[in-house]
Design an enzyme around this catalytic site. Structure first.
Site, PDB file in Angstrom:
ATOM      1  CD  GLU A   1      41.922  25.728  46.134  1.00  0.00           C
ATOM      2  OE1 GLU A   1      41.210  26.662  45.730  1.00  0.00           O
ATOM      3  OE2 GLU A   1      42.770  25.144  45.432  1.00  0.00           O
TER       4      GLU A   1
ATOM      5  NE  ARG B   1      36.518  38.329  47.594  1.00  0.00           N
ATOM      6  CZ  ARG B   1      37.077  37.126  47.626  1.00  0.00           C
ATOM      7  NH1 ARG B   1      36.420  36.056  47.231  1.00  0.00           N
ATOM      8  NH2 ARG B   1      38.310  36.981  48.043  1.00  0.00           N
TER       9      ARG B   1
ATOM     10  CE  LYS C   1      42.693  31.037  49.618  1.00  0.00           C
ATOM     11  NZ  LYS C   1      42.107  29.742  50.009  1.00  0.00           N
TER      12      LYS C   1
HETATM   13  P1  ATP Z   1      41.038  34.183  47.868  1.00  0.00           P
HETATM   14  O1  ATP Z   1      40.210  34.803  46.805  1.00  0.00           O
HETATM   15  O2  ATP Z   1      41.525  35.120  48.899  1.00  0.00           O
HETATM   16  O3  ATP Z   1      42.134  33.348  47.343  1.00  0.00           O
HETATM   17  P2  ATP Z   1      39.184  32.080  48.127  1.00  0.00           P
HETATM   18  O4  ATP Z   1      37.805  32.506  47.949  1.00  0.00           O
HETATM   19  O5  ATP Z   1      39.841  31.388  47.013  1.00  0.00           O
HETATM   20  O6  ATP Z   1      40.044  33.273  48.672  1.00  0.00           O
HETATM   21  P3  ATP Z   1      38.597  29.864  49.789  1.00  0.00           P
HETATM   22  O7  ATP Z   1      39.564  29.050  50.525  1.00  0.00           O
HETATM   23  O8  ATP Z   1      37.937  29.262  48.606  1.00  0.00           O
HETATM   24  O9  ATP Z   1      39.354  31.181  49.392  1.00  0.00           O
HETATM   25  O10 ATP Z   1      37.515  30.501  50.753  1.00  0.00           O
HETATM   26  C1  ATP Z   1      36.870  29.816  51.778  1.00  0.00           C
HETATM   27  C2  ATP Z   1      35.605  30.535  52.106  1.00  0.00           C
HETATM   28  O11 ATP Z   1      35.895  31.859  52.519  1.00  0.00           O
HETATM   29  C3  ATP Z   1      34.697  30.639  50.904  1.00  0.00           C
HETATM   30  O12 ATP Z   1      33.389  30.339  51.296  1.00  0.00           O
HETATM   31  C4  ATP Z   1      34.835  32.055  50.471  1.00  0.00           C
HETATM   32  O13 ATP Z   1      33.655  32.492  49.864  1.00  0.00           O
HETATM   33  C5  ATP Z   1      35.136  32.772  51.778  1.00  0.00           C
HETATM   34  N1  ATP Z   1      35.901  33.994  51.542  1.00  0.00           N
HETATM   35  C6  ATP Z   1      37.048  34.120  50.861  1.00  0.00           C
HETATM   36  N2  ATP Z   1      37.436  35.398  50.788  1.00  0.00           N
HETATM   37  C7  ATP Z   1      36.500  36.122  51.448  1.00  0.00           C
HETATM   38  C8  ATP Z   1      36.324  37.510  51.729  1.00  0.00           C
HETATM   39  N3  ATP Z   1      37.189  38.425  51.317  1.00  0.00           N
HETATM   40  N4  ATP Z   1      35.232  37.881  52.435  1.00  0.00           N
HETATM   41  C9  ATP Z   1      34.356  36.963  52.872  1.00  0.00           C
HETATM   42  N5  ATP Z   1      34.461  35.650  52.648  1.00  0.00           N
HETATM   43  C10 ATP Z   1      35.511  35.217  51.938  1.00  0.00           C
HETATM   44 MG    MG Z   2      38.413  29.680  46.292  1.00  0.00          MG
END
Ligand code: ATP
Ligand code: MG
Length: 576
Positions: A52, A277, A287
């Site tokens: 995102e 994760r 984020k």
């Molecule tokens: P955050 O929780 O840090 O804001 P998010 O999950 O909202 O991250 P996205 O942009 O939705 O961020 O993530 C893109 C991809 O990266 C998704 O498939 C998510 O599952 C993966 N992802 C995000 N954080 C992690 C992590 N700590 N370890 C592994 N994969 C991750």
């Molecule tokens: Mg997300």
């Protein structure tokens, strides 16, 4: 193979061991091999990385990128980059651009497969009308609060909305008028008509569309209704003919909904697979919180070298190779655990040890005068660039009567275990000569301002022909040739392994920020060959660690960030 419950312990034990957990395939790759063997997808492997664009990518995302793009590569498949941009309020092109830059920097290529969920808005809308016509969606005019409270609890069923039985005609009319902008925000939502008593709370008539009069970074003001993540994600995967939709564990309970939409629409139905994760000690992966640090000015920006962001690691001096090998080593499982930061640091140490050229830089200089060295004489001494890499060759380092060494390398009254320079003691200057301290000069308050030494001309290059030994080798720079500059040293962003651990409930994670995470040294002295370093150049400063020239560098005055020390504190502990 180890027991999953012991994962954290296991990782702690092997915190300096960087080999992958074991040779066995992780469960995601096992699923793919099983599918390929059974012919489930006609041996097709198609993954995607779906960020995102609401912030910069962090090291956790790197794990997901390496997994998705890596799997595609290993199995002769494809991986798409797709921006999951359904939330107009938080998203921005700045983030889109940075994400593309970071994925490329990591070494992955989406070729012509760059997609945006917002490109599917028209199709998603058409599918919503189809679900309405099939009696599988309805316009609900309850407030969000009423919808929430009507959902029930995990043990009690929810209550049907009084709008649940609207006719297809009325639903279509209202939904079209929602799109046309006839209603204010919050007046109506579109909900899937599933089951208010479903054992999965998320399947109790979830919201599909909300009214939002917000400008979208790509679609502008074309839309005033926006689809939810759940209503968008599976269909986007479906449109792109994804086979394995790999995401993190928190989406596990969304999977029934993912499946429900694909089935209700009768479209290509990818398999969602959830993995753990990545979390790291002394930092955090949210984020939202990282944005808070940027906005509060706690860090200088998303690329502050203390940030766990990919651009922060890049600026700090991390290489894509080190980040990739770290991601390959962390393991793909069904259980969340926290990796020790030391593991990440060891990957960059190992990589830079092989390819960073050695240089000499004195971070806390004190002057040394070699009283028996001829005034005005300068010698160009040979220094090996990288003992790990003969191809790196050697360079010349000027030696003269006045030098700088680290203040910490001299003690006037050394304790027993101090083997470096002291009155009457002989040490080696790297690539140069043996010197012996004869005298010290102090200022009025007793600080050493100058160390006076003699040198042995027979030890040129650093070895005594009579075979006598010294217990220490010091780095140094010639005072008149030294390039004065700024060097930035970093410590963990947070003082605690788990930034969320607070004793006092009135405090939050911000109370664990490390006030000493940045130390600026304004008068470091570099050997002259470093004068031409440009942003991104990486070196090992002998004995001081690995350093990378920062983007703040000026021509002739590079500014350096310390990427990592030579050995981690833990390993030092073991050596004692
Ligand atoms: P955050 O929780 O840090 O804001 P998010 O999950 O909202 O991250 P996205 O942009 O939705 O961020 O993530 C893109 C991809 O990266 C998704 O498939 C998510 O599952 C993966 N992802 C995000 N954080 C992690 C992590 N700590 N370890 C592994 N994969 C991750
Ligand atoms: Mg997300």
């Amino acid at each position: 193979m180890y027991h999953f419950g012991d994962l954290a312990l296991h990782q702690r034990k092997r915190q300096t061991d960087m080999t992958p957990p074991s040779e066995h395939r992780d469960f995601v790759r096992q699923i793919i091999e099983d599918d390929n063997a059974s012919g489930k997808w006609g041996s097709r492997v198609h993954t995607r990385f779906p960020p995102e664009p609401n912030g910069y990518l962090h090291i956790g995302h790197a794990k997901s990128i390496c997994l998705n793009f890596g799997i595609a590569k290993e199995y002769g498949g494809l991986c798409n980059l797709r921006f999951d941009d359904t939330n107009p309020e938080k998203e921005d092109v700045e983030y889109v651009d940075s994400i593309m830059e970071d994925v490329r920097w990591l070494g992955f290529d989406w070729e012509d497969r760059l997609f945006y969920a917002s490109d599917y808005f028209e199709q998603l809308y058409a599918w919503a009308e189809k679900l309405i016509c099939d009696g599988k969606a309805y316009v609900c005019s309850l407030s969000l609060e009423e919808i929430r409270s009507g959902r029930g609890t995990p043990t009690e069923p929810g209550a049907n909305s009084i709008y649940r039985d609207r006719s297809v005609e009325e639903n279509l009319d209202l939904f079209r008028r929602m799109r046309a902008g006839e209603f204010p925000e919050g007046a109506h939502v579109l909900r899937a008509k599933i089951d208010m008593a479903h054992k999965h709370m998320l399947l109790r008539d979830p919201i599909m569309y909300r009214i939002r009069f917000a400008e979208h970074h790509r679609t502008g003001n074309k839309w005033c209704i926006y689809p939810t993540y759940d209503y968008t994600h599976g269909q986007s995967d479906s449109l792109e003919k994804i086979t394995h939709s790999i995401c993190t564990l928190e989406f596990e309970n969304h999977r029934p909904l993912y499946d429900w939409y694909c089935d209700a629409l009768g479209i290509h139905h990818p398999q969602q697979i959830e993995f753990n994760r990545l979390n790291l000690t002394y930092t955090m992966m949210s984020k939202r919180r990282l944005l808070e640090l940027v906005q509060a000015g706690t860090v200088t920006g998303w690329d502050d070298p203390r940030m766990p962001t990919i651009c922060g690691l890049r600026r700090r001096g991390y290489t894509p190779e080190a980040v990739r090998s770290f991601c390959a080593s962390v393991g793909v499982t069904k259980h969340n655990a926290t990796m020790d930061m030391v593991v990440l640091e060891n990957h960059i140490r190992e990589d830079l040890n092989k390819r960073a050229e050695r240089r000499m830089a004195v971070l806390n200089p004190v002057r040394v005068v070699i009283t028996n060295y001829p005034e005005g004489q300068i010698e160009e001494l040979d220094a090996i660039n990288n003992p790990e890499d003969p191809a790196a060759g050697s360079r010349k380092v000027p030696f003269s009567r006045e030098l700088y060494i680290e203040a910490e390398d001299f003690m006037e009254e050394p304790p027993k275990k101090f083997f470096r320079l002291a009155p009457g003691r002989e040490v080696r200057l790297r690539w140069a000569y043996f010197i012996t301290c004869t005298d010290v000069v102090k200022d009025a308050s007793g600080n050493v301002t100058e160390i006076r030494c003699t040198y042995d001309p027979a030890t040129r290059g650093g070895d005594a022909p009579d075979g006598r030994k010294v217990k220490a080798t010091l780095h140094w720079v010639s005072a008149s040739h030294a390039v004065p500059t700024e060097v930035r040293l970093y410590d963990h962003l947070f003082m605690k392994e788990d930034p969320d651990a607070v004793d006092d409930p009135s405090l939050d994670w911000k109370s664990n920020l490390n006030p000493n995470s940045l130390q600026i040294i304004s008068n470091a002295m570099l050997e002259p060959s470093l004068k031409t370093a440009v942003a991104g150049d990486r070196f090992q400063f002998e004995r001081m660690g690995y350093f990378c020239a920062d983007k703040d560098s000026q021509p002739g005055r590079p500014v350096f960030n310390r990427t990592v020390t030579l050995k981690d504190a833990w390993a030092k502990e073991q050596q004692k």
